[in-house]
Design a protein around this motif. Structure first.
Motif, mmCIF file in Angstrom:
data_model
loop_
_atom_site.group_PDB
_atom_site.id
_atom_site.type_symbol
_atom_site.label_atom_id
_atom_site.label_comp_id
_atom_site.label_asym_id
_atom_site.label_seq_id
_atom_site.Cartn_x
_atom_site.Cartn_y
_atom_site.Cartn_z
ATOM 1 N N UNK A 98 44.951 31.850 34.569
ATOM 2 C CA UNK A 98 44.384 30.903 35.472
ATOM 3 C C UNK A 98 44.879 30.848 36.997
ATOM 4 N N UNK A 99 46.120 30.526 37.046
ATOM 5 C CA UNK A 99 46.539 30.514 38.614
ATOM 6 C C UNK A 99 46.641 32.055 39.055
ATOM 7 N N UNK A 100 46.722 33.048 38.577
ATOM 8 C CA UNK A 100 46.861 34.323 38.972
ATOM 9 C C UNK A 100 45.595 34.872 39.382
ATOM 10 N N UNK A 101 44.370 34.340 39.142
ATOM 11 C CA UNK A 101 43.260 34.714 39.636
ATOM 12 C C UNK A 101 42.198 33.755 39.624
ATOM 13 N N UNK A 106 37.807 40.218 37.267
ATOM 14 C CA UNK A 106 38.640 41.381 37.737
ATOM 15 C C UNK A 106 39.203 41.931 36.344
ATOM 16 N N UNK A 107 39.332 41.449 35.441
ATOM 17 C CA UNK A 107 39.984 42.008 34.182
ATOM 18 C C UNK A 107 38.993 42.250 33.004
ATOM 19 N N UNK A 113 46.308 40.743 26.178
ATOM 20 C CA UNK A 113 47.335 41.356 26.276
ATOM 21 C C UNK A 113 47.547 42.222 27.352
ATOM 22 N N UNK A 114 46.388 43.107 27.538
ATOM 23 C CA UNK A 114 46.430 43.729 28.774
ATOM 24 C C UNK A 114 46.273 43.190 29.937
ATOM 25 N N UNK A 115 45.808 42.134 29.992
ATOM 26 C CA UNK A 115 45.681 41.359 31.471
ATOM 27 C C UNK A 115 46.979 40.484 31.697
#
Length: 182
Positions: A98-101, A106-107, A113-115
């Protein structure tokens, strides 16, 4: 169960082969349509799972902020252990996602796991958890996780000795004799 070969189909003349070929083609096309439908379904479910993890992360961040304000920093983990059905690491990953994007789309099409991998989040299971089987990850993955941790120290000083040790280990794994000398 689907037959993996056409050897069980009757061998007939030219006209018979056309009938057999059209029957096989029909079966192939039916299976192709099923694959396409299931793949679309799978992508939708992956997107929904990722969105749910992102939303859970946003709510966990909000809850953590409120708990810090109301009960102090030491109350967060006990609250999490009492109220959250998942593991501490799962909550941490949700919050980091949640903080990353701000745009989880976008994912789209990626599994959790891939995200996590794209974000550089560790996905190595907690070894102390008795419910998690003891999985031996390949050495290069373990080293990549260590390297990620070292590189995250960018706010602090990155020690060249850490990088040199990791570099030497990577060279020994991949057998690159020329680069060991550097």
């Amino acid at each position: 169960m689907i037959s993996s070969s056409t050897s069980d189909l009757p061998a007939t003349g030219v006209r018979g082969n056309q009938v057999v070929a059209s029957a096989v083609a029909a079966k192939i096309n039916k299976l192709h349509a099923k694959v396409t439908r299931l793949e679309k379904e799978s992508r939708r479910k992956l997107d929904r799972a990722l969105m749910a993890a992102w939303q859970a992360g946003r709510l966990l961040i909000e809850a953590k902020t409120n708990i810090y304000r109301q009960a102090g920093r030491s109350s967060w983990i006990p609250w999490l252990e009492t109220c959250f059905d998942g593991h501490l690491r799962t909550a941490q990953r949700y919050m980091r996602l949640a903080r990353a994007t701000d745009k989880p789309e976008e994912f789209a099409g990626l599994s959790l796991r891939q995200a996590y991998f794209r974000l550089g989040l560790s996905i190595q299971p907690n070894r102390s958890d008795s419910r998690t089987p003891d999985i031996k990850l390949p050495a290069y993955i373990t080293l990549a996780n260590k390297l990620t941790k070292v590189l995250r120290r960018t706010r602090r000083q990155i020690r060249t000795s850490d990088l040199a040790a990791l570099y030497a280990q990577l060279c020994s794994i991949f057998g690159n004799e020329n680069t060991r000398q550097r």
